[in-house]
Write an enzyme that holds these catalytic residues in place. Sequence first.
Site, short mmCIF file in Angstrom:
data_model
loop_
_atom_site.label_atom_id
_atom_site.label_comp_id
_atom_site.label_asym_id
_atom_site.label_seq_id
_atom_site.Cartn_x
_atom_site.Cartn_y
_atom_site.Cartn_z
N ALA A 84 0.84 -1.29 0.09
CA ALA A 84 -0.12 0.07 0.02
C ALA A 84 0.90 1.10 -0.06
O ALA A 84 0.36 2.30 -0.06
CB ALA A 84 -1.05 0.02 1.24
N ASN A 103 2.11 -6.36 -49.26
CA ASN A 103 0.88 -7.00 -48.71
C ASN A 103 -0.10 -6.08 -48.50
O ASN A 103 -1.40 -6.47 -47.84
CB ASN A 103 1.38 -7.76 -47.28
CG ASN A 103 1.83 -6.76 -46.30
OD1 ASN A 103 2.69 -5.72 -46.66
ND2 ASN A 103 1.90 -7.26 -45.21
N ARG A 135 8.02 -7.42 -66.79
CA ARG A 135 8.85 -6.13 -66.68
C ARG A 135 8.88 -5.71 -67.98
O ARG A 135 8.73 -6.40 -69.10
CB ARG A 135 10.12 -6.35 -66.23
CG ARG A 135 10.64 -7.71 -66.93
CD ARG A 135 12.10 -7.96 -66.19
NE ARG A 135 12.94 -8.86 -67.13
CZ ARG A 135 13.81 -9.81 -66.47
NH1 ARG A 135 14.17 -9.93 -65.27
NH2 ARG A 135 14.45 -10.75 -67.35
N TYR A 174 11.59 -7.73 -47.56
CA TYR A 174 10.53 -7.63 -46.56
C TYR A 174 9.50 -8.74 -47.11
O TYR A 174 8.98 -8.88 -48.14
CB TYR A 174 9.67 -6.37 -46.78
CG TYR A 174 8.47 -6.24 -45.90
CD1 TYR A 174 8.51 -6.14 -44.68
CD2 TYR A 174 7.18 -6.29 -46.69
CE1 TYR A 174 7.11 -6.45 -43.83
CE2 TYR A 174 6.02 -6.17 -45.85
CZ TYR A 174 6.08 -6.16 -44.38
OH TYR A 174 5.03 -6.34 -43.67
N ARG A 185 9.87 7.90 -3.70
CA ARG A 185 11.31 8.15 -4.08
C ARG A 185 11.56 7.49 -5.48
O ARG A 185 12.23 7.84 -6.03
CB ARG A 185 12.14 7.38 -3.06
CG ARG A 185 12.41 8.32 -1.82
CD ARG A 185 13.59 7.51 -0.89
NE ARG A 185 12.73 6.66 0.16
CZ ARG A 185 13.48 5.86 0.73
NH1 ARG A 185 14.78 5.86 0.89
NH2 ARG A 185 12.71 5.00 1.65
N LYS A 229 5.03 1.92 -7.47
CA LYS A 229 6.12 1.21 -7.26
C LYS A 229 6.03 -0.18 -7.58
O LYS A 229 7.27 -0.89 -8.08
CB LYS A 229 6.67 1.78 -5.87
CG LYS A 229 8.22 0.90 -5.49
CD LYS A 229 8.50 1.27 -4.08
CE LYS A 229 8.04 0.55 -3.16
NZ LYS A 229 8.38 0.55 -1.86
N ALA A 281 17.55 -11.50 -53.51
CA ALA A 281 17.83 -10.14 -52.69
C ALA A 281 16.84 -9.10 -53.13
O ALA A 281 16.62 -9.00 -54.38
CB ALA A 281 19.21 -9.95 -52.81
#
Length: 491
Positions: free
Chosen positions: A25, A404, A458, A384, A30, A37, A398
């Site tokens: 209690a 996502n 691409r 990622y 401090r 605490k 790499a």
Amino acid sequence: MTEPDDSVRSSSSQPPVGAVVILAAGEGTRMKSSRSKLLHELGGHSMLSYAIDAATALQPERIVVVVGHLRDQVEAHLAEVAPHVIVAVQGSDAYGTGYAVRCALDVLGDVHGEVVVTYGDVPLLTSETLAGLVADHRRSASAATVLTANVPDPTGYGRVVRDDDGLVGRIVEHKDATTDQLGISEINSGIYVFAAETLVQGLAEITSDNASGELYLTDVVTVAGRHGQPVAAHLIDDLWQTEGINDRIQLARMNAELNRRTLEKWMRAGVTVIDPATTWVHASVDLAADVTLHPNTSLEGATSVGAGATIGPDTTLVDVEVGEGATVIRTHGSLAVIGAGAGVGPFAFLRPGTQLGEGGKIGTFVETKNAQIGAGAKVPHLSYVGDAVIGENANIGAGVIFANYDGVTKSTSTVGRASFVGSNSVLAAPVNIADGAYVAAGSAVTNDVGVGELGVSRARQRNIPGWVVRKRAGTKTAAAAEAAADERLHP
């Protein structure tokens, strides 16, 4: 975290402890914190939780935690970690440990047998010590037994004054002690076991006639002596178990000591800790034999590490399961699973939901989230991987990104067994790369790739002659191009 001691187990010859009262209690001014605490942590757990664990291991009939300052915080924490305890509220109309225990007895009502009184801010007190205290109390048939220690500097502690028979005659608070009593080195830890009747009687008779104007629980010892009831002492050598925490300096000091003891326990069990000074392991972590921990490693929460695994250096794992023989280097991970023989890092970031299969690899500068990476699969560099399912033995090149999130919804992409995703590709979820498929480097994949297919997405490369000299005239690049062209004409 603790196991009951056989000496206080419930049996026909040894009834259980009637109650344990935990005093929690205090204001803890401090600490200079808006947080109670008792909720500040060491070894990954609140200091109050250690007191509850030690008390629970005694298998008492009831546990009461007396709360007061910032009680809403403390009660919410108790509801989460210790719903089996009873809460008593210390009012603001009186002060002192004696009054706090009165509040506990008001909640308990009729109590029989022994009542153990301890504190919420003494985290290194063990269940074994409490069990020994109770066992000594029973063997000596005392009305009360106090846990004591001899300390080099007893300043601020209550002194234990022994009588001619070596029993405890009284306990004198530092503020009220005489010069001779201040020279006593045996101190009162504030931790007791009382016969319930002795405690009830003593609390009824104590007064606040002292330097602090408080009701001292120590005065119950004096009352017992006045009634001819013997009070014993249980002296321990481990002074750390009697120390409380009042400020952040003491918190850091106690945390370091707890960590030292934790590491020592694991080293004795067969774990290699290269540099204990920079290695931190929470009390709830589980380590197998032949684990090696390198410098600057922190293992937290419910982390477990299998036999022969190597962790670190410079690694933090929170609630991570690491399989046997795995290697995790310079990595931050949380709520993840790393399979046996797998390799992670350096400089990997494993976010919640990551599952790396046996023998798999998550490599340098790779971030994963909610990703299931199969056995033998590899994500070696600069990728990622979020919301992904990657099959066994697949290879992610790499710079691959699992895109996502479309701004509204997060979706999952899959890569099949033994498939290959070329470097610098983007998989725009949700897409499925089937078993045994390839994705060409630099592709932006928006549609599924079938079994055995090569996915290419691409633009066709086009080289424009003379562009640099015309469009970047005067630059170093243009000068180099002109020089190279001249060398071709005049070899």
